[in-house]
Design a protein around this motif. Sequence first.
Motif, short mmCIF file in Angstrom:
data_model
loop_
_atom_site.label_atom_id
_atom_site.label_comp_id
_atom_site.label_asym_id
_atom_site.label_seq_id
_atom_site.Cartn_x
_atom_site.Cartn_y
_atom_site.Cartn_z
N ILE A 75 4.26 26.46 -7.57
CA ILE A 75 4.42 26.40 -9.03
C ILE A 75 3.76 25.16 -9.60
O ILE A 75 3.16 25.19 -10.68
N ALA A 76 3.80 24.04 -8.86
CA ALA A 76 3.15 22.83 -9.34
C ALA A 76 1.63 23.01 -9.39
O ALA A 76 0.99 22.67 -10.38
N GLN A 77 1.06 23.56 -8.34
CA GLN A 77 -0.39 23.76 -8.32
C GLN A 77 -0.82 24.78 -9.37
O GLN A 77 -1.82 24.58 -10.06
N GLY A 78 -0.06 25.85 -9.49
CA GLY A 78 -0.40 26.86 -10.49
C GLY A 78 -0.33 26.30 -11.90
O GLY A 78 -1.20 26.60 -12.74
N THR A 79 0.69 25.48 -12.17
CA THR A 79 0.81 24.87 -13.50
C THR A 79 -0.34 23.92 -13.75
O THR A 79 -0.93 23.91 -14.84
N ARG A 80 -0.69 23.14 -12.74
CA ARG A 80 -1.81 22.20 -12.88
C ARG A 80 -3.10 22.95 -13.19
O ARG A 80 -3.88 22.54 -14.07
N ASP A 81 -3.34 24.05 -12.53
CA ASP A 81 -4.58 24.79 -12.73
C ASP A 81 -4.64 25.39 -14.13
O ASP A 81 -5.71 25.42 -14.76
N VAL A 82 -3.51 25.87 -14.64
CA VAL A 82 -3.47 26.42 -16.00
C VAL A 82 -3.81 25.34 -17.01
O VAL A 82 -4.62 25.53 -17.92
N PHE A 83 -3.19 24.18 -16.86
CA PHE A 83 -3.41 23.11 -17.83
C PHE A 83 -4.80 22.49 -17.70
O PHE A 83 -5.33 21.95 -18.67
N ALA A 84 -5.39 22.56 -16.51
CA ALA A 84 -6.75 22.03 -16.34
C ALA A 84 -7.76 22.82 -17.16
O ALA A 84 -8.81 22.30 -17.54
N GLU A 85 -7.44 24.08 -17.44
CA GLU A 85 -8.34 24.93 -18.22
C GLU A 85 -7.93 25.02 -19.69
O GLU A 85 -8.50 25.79 -20.45
N SER A 86 -6.96 24.24 -20.07
CA SER A 86 -6.38 24.33 -21.41
C SER A 86 -6.78 23.13 -22.25
O SER A 86 -6.91 22.01 -21.74
N PRO A 87 -6.96 23.31 -23.56
CA PRO A 87 -7.28 22.18 -24.43
C PRO A 87 -6.04 21.44 -24.94
O PRO A 87 -6.16 20.59 -25.81
N LEU A 88 -4.86 21.76 -24.41
CA LEU A 88 -3.64 21.13 -24.91
C LEU A 88 -3.67 19.63 -24.67
O LEU A 88 -4.17 19.15 -23.65
N PRO A 89 -3.10 18.84 -25.59
CA PRO A 89 -3.12 17.38 -25.44
C PRO A 89 -2.19 16.93 -24.33
O PRO A 89 -1.29 17.66 -23.91
N PRO A 90 -2.38 15.70 -23.85
CA PRO A 90 -1.48 15.16 -22.82
C PRO A 90 -0.08 14.94 -23.39
O PRO A 90 0.10 14.89 -24.61
N PRO A 91 0.92 14.77 -22.52
CA PRO A 91 2.32 14.74 -22.98
C PRO A 91 2.86 13.39 -23.36
O PRO A 91 3.99 13.30 -23.84
N GLY A 92 2.10 12.31 -23.15
CA GLY A 92 2.69 10.98 -23.23
C GLY A 92 3.05 10.50 -24.61
O GLY A 92 3.97 9.68 -24.77
N SER A 93 2.39 10.98 -25.64
CA SER A 93 2.66 10.51 -26.99
C SER A 93 2.36 11.62 -27.99
O SER A 93 1.39 11.56 -28.75
N PRO A 94 3.18 12.67 -28.00
CA PRO A 94 2.88 13.83 -28.84
C PRO A 94 3.05 13.54 -30.33
O PRO A 94 3.87 12.71 -30.73
N ALA A 95 2.26 14.25 -31.14
CA ALA A 95 2.44 14.19 -32.59
C ALA A 95 3.77 14.84 -32.96
O ALA A 95 4.32 15.64 -32.18
N PRO A 96 4.34 14.52 -34.13
CA PRO A 96 5.63 15.10 -34.51
C PRO A 96 5.69 16.62 -34.38
O PRO A 96 6.69 17.17 -33.91
N ALA A 97 4.62 17.31 -34.75
CA ALA A 97 4.63 18.77 -34.68
C ALA A 97 4.47 19.28 -33.26
O ALA A 97 4.61 20.49 -33.02
N GLU A 98 4.21 18.39 -32.30
CA GLU A 98 4.00 18.79 -30.90
C GLU A 98 5.11 18.31 -29.98
O GLU A 98 4.96 18.34 -28.75
N LEU A 99 6.24 17.87 -30.55
CA LEU A 99 7.31 17.33 -29.70
C LEU A 99 7.79 18.34 -28.67
O LEU A 99 8.20 17.96 -27.57
N PHE A 100 7.77 19.62 -29.01
CA PHE A 100 8.30 20.64 -28.12
C PHE A 100 7.19 21.58 -27.63
O PHE A 100 7.44 22.74 -27.30
N ALA A 101 5.98 21.06 -27.58
CA ALA A 101 4.85 21.84 -27.07
C ALA A 101 4.97 22.01 -25.57
O ALA A 101 5.58 21.19 -24.86
N GLY A 102 4.37 23.08 -25.05
CA GLY A 102 4.44 23.35 -23.62
C GLY A 102 3.92 22.22 -22.77
O GLY A 102 4.43 21.99 -21.65
N THR A 103 2.96 21.47 -23.27
CA THR A 103 2.42 20.38 -22.47
C THR A 103 3.47 19.30 -22.19
O THR A 103 3.46 18.69 -21.12
#
Length: 417
Positions: free
Chosen positions: A319-347
């Motif tokens: 599950i860790a590798q599969g999740t990593r591979d999905v996010f590697a192909e995704s334009p979603l922002p990193p999780p460390g400092s999300p914008a207010p509208a992205e607090l509960f984003a999948g990333t």
Amino acid sequence: MGHYTLDLFFDPEADFLSGVVTVDAAATADLDTFNLDFVGFEITDLTVDGTAAPFTRTGRELSIDPAALIPSGEGFTIAVEYAGTPAPITSEAIPVEMGWRTGTGGERYVVAEPDAASSWFPSNDHPSDKATYTFRITVPDPTMAVANGLLVDTITDLGATTRVYEMAQPMPTYLATVVIGSFEIVDDPNGSAVAGVPIRNVLPPLVAASPPAGLELQGEMIDFMSDTFGPFPFDVYGIAVVGNFPAALENSTLSIFGDGFLDSPIFEFVLVHELAHQWFGDSVTPADWGDIWLNEGFATYTEWLWLEHREGPAALAAIAQGTRDVFAESPLPPPGSPAPAELFAGTVYQRGALVLHALRLEIGDDAFFETLQTYAARFGGGNATTADFVAVAEEVSGAELDELFGAWLYGDEVPEL
């Protein structure tokens, strides 16, 4: 704040809430004025240390002028009497109405993350300001009312019942809840014995008659997480099942579950997720919403740890590798400092979990699990930042980890595991 006492009366038929909220606080600076967060309702009386205090309201800001300056370091007490029809509010962070909600069966319940506590009681509605609580909730018979913490008294008089709940451990405002309606409190003696903490679930009658598969695992889940993270941080636990809520929320000691989860194949893992928050989010609370991955990444990774516990290390690695591979192909922002509208984003959830898995691979299991336990113990009952967690991980492991956390939390590219 030090302590909130919520004396509330709610009439479900009239949809009317009245009460007095008393706040015991201490001044952190000389105060000739101060603010609380509160929206809606009519304020009928407001005092500071028993003396009437003028106030003004602008949006959610309740500005209060005490009769005399309150010196820095001095304790004081605010009492606010108010009444009206409670209503949910919307937040920039989440597209679902939050605060005081009405379920499909007429039940009422509160889900306030991140900033809807101010829609039903006056408070300093920020995760950094935690307090203990007393709830005294009066409702007409035979309506049931439940809140965070332990039930310590039940008073019945003239067709109404007051139930008193004590939340003895500090809690942020967004996790305060009440659940009111036709409910049964269903104890789980077997799970309680396994967990070493009382488990009680708040269920509609039809659900109570045939509880969903998975609830019987809560004792084992608490036992597993206590071994992994350290002792369960509160005096009681359980879930409340409500209608008309498309999610679940980890209110301290009483997680709220929409009834749509009961027949879901992911119900077991949502139980794990909300339970993990009792440690990470509820006991150790982010000092600021920008560090919300410390809540959601930890709870998501606990789902993976439960999968590993049930099915073995290969299941977690997959599950860790599969999740990593999905996010590697995704334009979603990193999780460390999300914008207010992205607090509960999948990333924040999934890539946040990957941060922890990458740390585990880097420092090894012994140092990783010691890090989790040290962090939970050191900051339990208070607040923490990402920097606090990184410092614990470096202290325990003896490794320099800035590069790892920088890449996984803030880098646009998703590193290899």
